[in-house]
Design a protein around this motif. Structure first.
Motif: not given
Length: 301
Positions: A24, A26, A31, A36, A56, A59-60, A62, A79, A265, A269, A271
């Motif tokens: 990702n 930044d 956010a 994150p 991101g 949306d991230l 993630h 992470n 959210s 993302n 995910e």
């Protein structure tokens, strides 16, 4: 990236393994909660193997997963940072399954080729076999809305127990069902959240006005059942990350585990979640949630 993990990836590349890393990127926009970890692209791009920066915005990206030799998957909420390993509650799942690895590779290639969160997660959700267990993989945003409804349905259909660990809970379908189950009091429902982030979410809902309808649902969910809340360090540039970061839902003998916060959210993302029907694993993760929530005081909001 934690030095031990970075070192392992570099060593793999040096012995001839084809390593690729998507991460990702930044951005300046504030956010969604939870924020994150900070990524320094210039350091990632110095690594001796191909990398892909995934913007991101809005949306991230993630995910926290690894596919090895098209045969095994490592995934969960962790992470790859020092704080994640030393200051946060997290869950990691490892599975040996070429079929499951193939699903994850489809998602990875979508991110790698398009460099876009929006165009990822379009992956088949039919069950696969992993170590003798039927497992249904879910990827967002492609299946985000369906995943939220699937988790809500599992919570609503539970007859014995529900256990939840999630930093925040803001998905409309999940909140609605959770508030109903908590108010009815017929199921053994309990969980743990990150109280600092929950309070930040409530403040955001007050400010934007569009989500104020969720406030009584969240209050009912977290106060009419024994939910605990970790008071973590508020986000700030350079601050430590000591969040309650695990993402687990147990509904009777069914488990949902991965990178997905029970949040609106999260549906948008990038995910991944594994839905696993396994009584032994459900007991183990329910016990984990109970152990974590025992560390913190009951939620007061």
């Amino acid at each position: 990236m934690k030095p031990i993990v970075e070192g392992a990836l570099v060593a793999a590349a040096q012995r001839g393994v084809a390593v690729r890393l998507a991460y990702n990127v930044d951005h300046a926009k504030r956010a969604n909660v939870p924020p994150p970890p900070l990524t320094r692209p210039e350091l990632v791009e110095e690594l001796p193997f191909p990398t892909a920066a995934i913007p991101g915005v809005p949306d991230l990206m993630h995910h926290k997963y690894l596919i090895r030799d098209r045969a095994s998957v490592w995934t969960g909420s962790t992470n790859w940072t020092n704080d994640a390993w030393t200051r946060e509650e997290n869950v990691v799942v490892t599975l040996e399954s070429p079929d499951l690895a193939a699903r994850y590779l489809v998602d990875f290639e979508q991110l790698w080729e398009r460099r876009s969160v929006l165009h990822s997660g379009r992956v088949e959700t039919a069950p696969v076999s992993a170590e003798g267990t039927s497992i249904r993989p879910w990827f967002c945003p492609g299946r985000g809305e369906n995943l939220a409804h699937r988790i809500a349905q599992a919570i609503g259909e539970a007859r014995r127990r529900v256990r939840i660990a999630s930093p925040v809970i803001s998905s409309g379908p999940i909140l609605g069902t959770l508030a109903q189950v908590a108010s009815a009091g017929k199921v053994d429902l309990a969980g743990v959240v990150d109280l600092t982030q929950v309070r930040e979410v409530l403040q955001q809902w007050h400010e934007n006005g569009n989500s104020e309808w969720k406030i009584p649902l969240l209050r009912a969910s977290l106060t009419r059942a024994p939910f605990s809340g970790k008071v973590s360090t508020p986000y700030a540039p350079g601050s430590i990350h000591d969040y309650m970061h695990a993402k687990v839902t147990v509904a009777d003998d069914r488990v949902f585990v991965g990178s997905f916060n029970l949040s609106h959210s999260g549906e948008m993302n990038a995910e991944n979640v594994l839905e696993i029907a396994d009584a032994t694993l459900a007991e183990r993760l329910a016990a984990f949630v109970d152990e974590v929530r025992s560390r913190y005081a009951p939620v007061e909001i």
